[in-house]
Motif scaffolding. Structure first.
Motif, PDB file in Angstrom:
ATOM      1  N   GLY A 109     -70.324   7.550  18.748  1.00  0.00           N
ATOM      2  CA  GLY A 109     -70.807   6.873  19.940  1.00  0.00           C
ATOM      3  C   GLY A 109     -69.689   6.534  20.910  1.00  0.00           C
ATOM      4  N   PRO A 110     -70.061   6.083  22.100  1.00  0.00           N
ATOM      5  CA  PRO A 110     -69.073   5.730  23.114  1.00  0.00           C
ATOM      6  C   PRO A 110     -68.078   4.662  22.667  1.00  0.00           C
ATOM      7  CG  PRO A 110     -71.261   5.809  24.071  1.00  0.00           C
ATOM      8  CD  PRO A 110     -71.426   5.954  22.587  1.00  0.00           C
ATOM      9  N   ASP A 111     -68.516   3.726  21.837  1.00  0.00           N
ATOM     10  CA  ASP A 111     -67.606   2.676  21.365  1.00  0.00           C
ATOM     11  C   ASP A 111     -66.492   3.253  20.506  1.00  0.00           C
ATOM     12  OD1 ASP A 111     -69.527   3.332  19.447  1.00  0.00           O
ATOM     13  OD2 ASP A 111     -69.622   1.313  18.600  1.00  0.00           O
ATOM     14  N   VAL A 112     -66.844   4.208  19.639  1.00  0.00           N
ATOM     15  CA  VAL A 112     -65.842   4.850  18.778  1.00  0.00           C
ATOM     16  C   VAL A 112     -64.937   5.750  19.612  1.00  0.00           C
ATOM     17  CG1 VAL A 112     -65.502   6.452  16.864  1.00  0.00           C
ATOM     18  CG2 VAL A 112     -67.284   4.698  16.732  1.00  0.00           C
ATOM     19  N   LYS A 113     -65.538   6.558  20.488  1.00  0.00           N
ATOM     20  CA  LYS A 113     -64.744   7.445  21.345  1.00  0.00           C
ATOM     21  C   LYS A 113     -63.751   6.641  22.169  1.00  0.00           C
ATOM     22  CE  LYS A 113     -68.055  11.169  21.948  1.00  0.00           C
ATOM     23  NZ  LYS A 113     -68.916  11.876  22.916  1.00  0.00           N
ATOM     24  N   TYR A 114     -64.193   5.529  22.715  1.00  0.00           N
ATOM     25  CA  TYR A 114     -63.322   4.687  23.540  1.00  0.00           C
ATOM     26  C   TYR A 114     -62.103   4.227  22.745  1.00  0.00           C
ATOM     27  CZ  TYR A 114     -61.937   1.011  26.803  1.00  0.00           C
ATOM     28  OH  TYR A 114     -61.240   0.222  27.674  1.00  0.00           O
ATOM     29  N   GLN A 115     -62.340   3.744  21.547  1.00  0.00           N
ATOM     30  CA  GLN A 115     -61.236   3.268  20.711  1.00  0.00           C
ATOM     31  C   GLN A 115     -60.291   4.404  20.324  1.00  0.00           C
ATOM     32  OE1 GLN A 115     -62.498   0.251  17.620  1.00  0.00           O
ATOM     33  NE2 GLN A 115     -64.492   0.903  18.390  1.00  0.00           N
ATOM     34  N   VAL A 116     -60.847   5.554  19.973  1.00  0.00           N
ATOM     35  CA  VAL A 116     -60.021   6.690  19.572  1.00  0.00           C
ATOM     36  C   VAL A 116     -59.204   7.197  20.758  1.00  0.00           C
ATOM     37  CG1 VAL A 116     -60.077   9.077  18.750  1.00  0.00           C
ATOM     38  CG2 VAL A 116     -61.483   7.346  17.639  1.00  0.00           C
ATOM     39  N   TYR A 117     -59.818   7.299  21.938  1.00  0.00           N
ATOM     40  CA  TYR A 117     -59.073   7.743  23.116  1.00  0.00           C
ATOM     41  C   TYR A 117     -57.925   6.788  23.447  1.00  0.00           C
ATOM     42  CZ  TYR A 117     -62.818  11.131  24.062  1.00  0.00           C
ATOM     43  OH  TYR A 117     -63.716  12.156  23.984  1.00  0.00           O
ATOM     44  N   LEU A 118     -58.148   5.503  23.257  1.00  0.00           N
ATOM     45  CA  LEU A 118     -57.064   4.534  23.474  1.00  0.00           C
ATOM     46  C   LEU A 118     -55.941   4.753  22.465  1.00  0.00           C
ATOM     47  CD1 LEU A 118     -59.026   1.243  24.245  1.00  0.00           C
ATOM     48  CD2 LEU A 118     -57.678   2.604  25.851  1.00  0.00           C
ATOM     49  N   GLN A 119     -56.291   5.049  21.220  1.00  0.00           N
ATOM     50  CA  GLN A 119     -55.272   5.345  20.206  1.00  0.00           C
ATOM     51  C   GLN A 119     -54.531   6.631  20.544  1.00  0.00           C
ATOM     52  OE1 GLN A 119     -57.680   5.317  16.639  1.00  0.00           O
ATOM     53  NE2 GLN A 119     -57.089   3.207  16.176  1.00  0.00           N
ATOM     54  N   TYR A 120     -55.241   7.637  21.033  1.00  0.00           N
ATOM     55  CA  TYR A 120     -54.604   8.881  21.468  1.00  0.00           C
ATOM     56  C   TYR A 120     -53.616   8.600  22.590  1.00  0.00           C
ATOM     57  CZ  TYR A 120     -58.122  11.874  19.105  1.00  0.00           C
ATOM     58  OH  TYR A 120     -58.926  12.518  18.190  1.00  0.00           O
ATOM     59  N   LEU A 121     -54.048   7.799  23.550  1.00  0.00           N
ATOM     60  CA  LEU A 121     -53.183   7.478  24.689  1.00  0.00           C
ATOM     61  C   LEU A 121     -51.926   6.751  24.231  1.00  0.00           C
ATOM     62  CD1 LEU A 121     -52.741   7.492  27.741  1.00  0.00           C
ATOM     63  CD2 LEU A 121     -54.071   5.377  27.847  1.00  0.00           C
ATOM     64  N   ALA A 122     -52.074   5.827  23.309  1.00  0.00           N
ATOM     65  CA  ALA A 122     -50.918   5.093  22.776  1.00  0.00           C
ATOM     66  C   ALA A 122     -49.957   6.046  22.053  1.00  0.00           C
ATOM     67  CB  ALA A 122     -51.380   3.985  21.838  1.00  0.00           C
ATOM     68  N   ALA A 123     -50.504   6.912  21.203  1.00  0.00           N
ATOM     69  CA  ALA A 123     -49.664   7.847  20.450  1.00  0.00           C
ATOM     70  C   ALA A 123     -49.002   8.855  21.388  1.00  0.00           C
ATOM     71  CB  ALA A 123     -50.503   8.573  19.399  1.00  0.00           C
ATOM     72  N   LEU A 124     -49.747   9.346  22.370  1.00  0.00           N
ATOM     73  CA  LEU A 124     -49.189  10.300  23.326  1.00  0.00           C
ATOM     74  C   LEU A 124     -48.091   9.640  24.158  1.00  0.00           C
ATOM     75  CD1 LEU A 124     -49.365  13.158  24.537  1.00  0.00           C
ATOM     76  CD2 LEU A 124     -50.995  12.220  26.211  1.00  0.00           C
ATOM     77  N   SER A 125     -48.302   8.409  24.580  1.00  0.00           N
ATOM     78  CA  SER A 125     -47.298   7.695  25.369  1.00  0.00           C
ATOM     79  C   SER A 125     -46.014   7.492  24.582  1.00  0.00           C
ATOM     80  CB  SER A 125     -47.848   6.336  25.824  1.00  0.00           C
ATOM     81  OG  SER A 125     -48.938   6.516  26.688  1.00  0.00           O
ATOM     82  N   GLU A 126     -46.155   7.148  23.319  1.00  0.00           N
ATOM     83  CA  GLU A 126     -44.983   6.976  22.457  1.00  0.00           C
ATOM     84  C   GLU A 126     -44.221   8.299  22.310  1.00  0.00           C
ATOM     85  OE1 GLU A 126     -44.375   5.626  17.898  1.00  0.00           O
ATOM     86  OE2 GLU A 126     -45.783   4.418  19.090  1.00  0.00           O
ATOM     87  N   PHE A 127     -44.958   9.385  22.095  1.00  0.00           N
ATOM     88  CA  PHE A 127     -44.335  10.701  21.977  1.00  0.00           C
ATOM     89  C   PHE A 127     -43.668  11.105  23.290  1.00  0.00           C
ATOM     90  CE2 PHE A 127     -44.723  15.394  22.346  1.00  0.00           C
ATOM     91  CZ  PHE A 127     -43.776  15.730  21.393  1.00  0.00           C
ATOM     92  N   MET A 128     -44.334  10.826  24.411  1.00  0.00           N
ATOM     93  CA  MET A 128     -43.757  11.167  25.715  1.00  0.00           C
ATOM     94  C   MET A 128     -42.446  10.416  25.954  1.00  0.00           C
ATOM     95  SD  MET A 128     -47.124  11.350  28.170  1.00  0.00           S
ATOM     96  CE  MET A 128     -46.212  11.778  29.658  1.00  0.00           C
ATOM     97  N   ALA A 129     -42.401   9.160  25.566  1.00  0.00           N
ATOM     98  CA  ALA A 129     -41.175   8.377  25.740  1.00  0.00           C
ATOM     99  C   ALA A 129     -40.038   8.974  24.924  1.00  0.00           C
ATOM    100  CB  ALA A 129     -41.414   6.923  25.337  1.00  0.00           C
ATOM    101  N   GLU A 130     -40.338   9.379  23.690  1.00  0.00           N
ATOM    102  CA  GLU A 130     -39.332   9.993  22.824  1.00  0.00           C
ATOM    103  C   GLU A 130     -38.871  11.333  23.395  1.00  0.00           C
ATOM    104  OE1 GLU A 130     -39.249  11.969  18.356  1.00  0.00           O
ATOM    105  OE2 GLU A 130     -40.756  10.444  18.811  1.00  0.00           O
ATOM    106  N   LYS A 131     -39.820  12.136  23.824  1.00  0.00           N
ATOM    107  CA  LYS A 131     -39.501  13.456  24.374  1.00  0.00           C
ATOM    108  C   LYS A 131     -38.693  13.315  25.667  1.00  0.00           C
ATOM    109  CE  LYS A 131     -41.704  17.884  25.347  1.00  0.00           C
ATOM    110  NZ  LYS A 131     -41.555  18.724  24.168  1.00  0.00           N
ATOM    111  N   TYR A 132     -39.056  12.358  26.496  1.00  0.00           N
ATOM    112  CA  TYR A 132     -38.332  12.126  27.748  1.00  0.00           C
ATOM    113  C   TYR A 132     -36.880  11.739  27.465  1.00  0.00           C
ATOM    114  CZ  TYR A 132     -37.103  10.350  32.325  1.00  0.00           C
ATOM    115  OH  TYR A 132     -36.486  10.138  33.530  1.00  0.00           O
ATOM    116  N   ARG A 133     -36.707  10.818  26.512  1.00  0.00           N
ATOM    117  CA  ARG A 133     -35.351  10.389  26.151  1.00  0.00           C
ATOM    118  C   ARG A 133     -34.505  11.565  25.682  1.00  0.00           C
ATOM    119  NH1 ARG A 133     -37.742   6.031  24.016  1.00  0.00           N
ATOM    120  NH2 ARG A 133     -37.943   6.947  21.964  1.00  0.00           N
ATOM    121  N   GLN A 134     -35.033  12.337  24.759  1.00  0.00           N
ATOM    122  CA  GLN A 134     -34.246  13.426  24.181  1.00  0.00           C
ATOM    123  C   GLN A 134     -34.032  14.587  25.139  1.00  0.00           C
ATOM    124  OE1 GLN A 134     -35.634  14.586  20.310  1.00  0.00           O
ATOM    125  NE2 GLN A 134     -34.728  12.795  19.374  1.00  0.00           N
ATOM    126  N   GLU A 135     -35.090  15.002  25.841  1.00  0.00           N
ATOM    127  CA  GLU A 135     -34.959  16.188  26.680  1.00  0.00           C
ATOM    128  C   GLU A 135     -34.423  15.900  28.076  1.00  0.00           C
ATOM    129  OE1 GLU A 135     -38.528  18.503  26.782  1.00  0.00           O
ATOM    130  OE2 GLU A 135     -38.620  18.650  24.600  1.00  0.00           O
TER     131      GLU A 135
END
Length: 88
Positions: A53-79
């Motif tokens: 449902g939308p409630d689960v999708k919303y929470q998962v998308y927020l977790q994806y965004l958090a994980a992607l942001s963390e990865f982007m910060a690491e990738k930005y620093r290194q590259e």
């Protein structure tokens, strides 16, 4: 099927930083679009008849965004900042 946040980010391990930015923007749009339905108190939308449902999708998308942001910060620093090339 929804992936756990770590598996989701693993799909972008070899992606360029620019592609990561585009994926982040796509996630923002998904989150924004689902907010009107996920915040419904009466749950009258047909989106509530679909699993997950939308409630689960919303929470998962927020977790994806958090994980992607963390990865982007690491990738930005290194590259970009340290100039070390691609992350392994």
């Amino acid at each position: 099927m929804m992936l756990d946040p770590r598996s989701y980010v693993d799909e972008f391990r070899k992606a360029s930083f620019e592609k990561l930015v585009k994926e982040r923007e796509r996630l923002y749009k998904e989150i924004k679009a689902i907010e009107s339905v996920a915040f419904e108190k009466e749950r009258t939308s047909n989106a509530w008849l679909v699993c997950p449902g939308p409630d689960v999708k919303y929470q998962v998308y927020l977790q994806y965004l958090a994980a992607l942001s963390e990865f982007m910060a690491e990738k930005y620093r290194q590259e970009k900042v340290w100039g070390e090339g691609e992350l392994k």
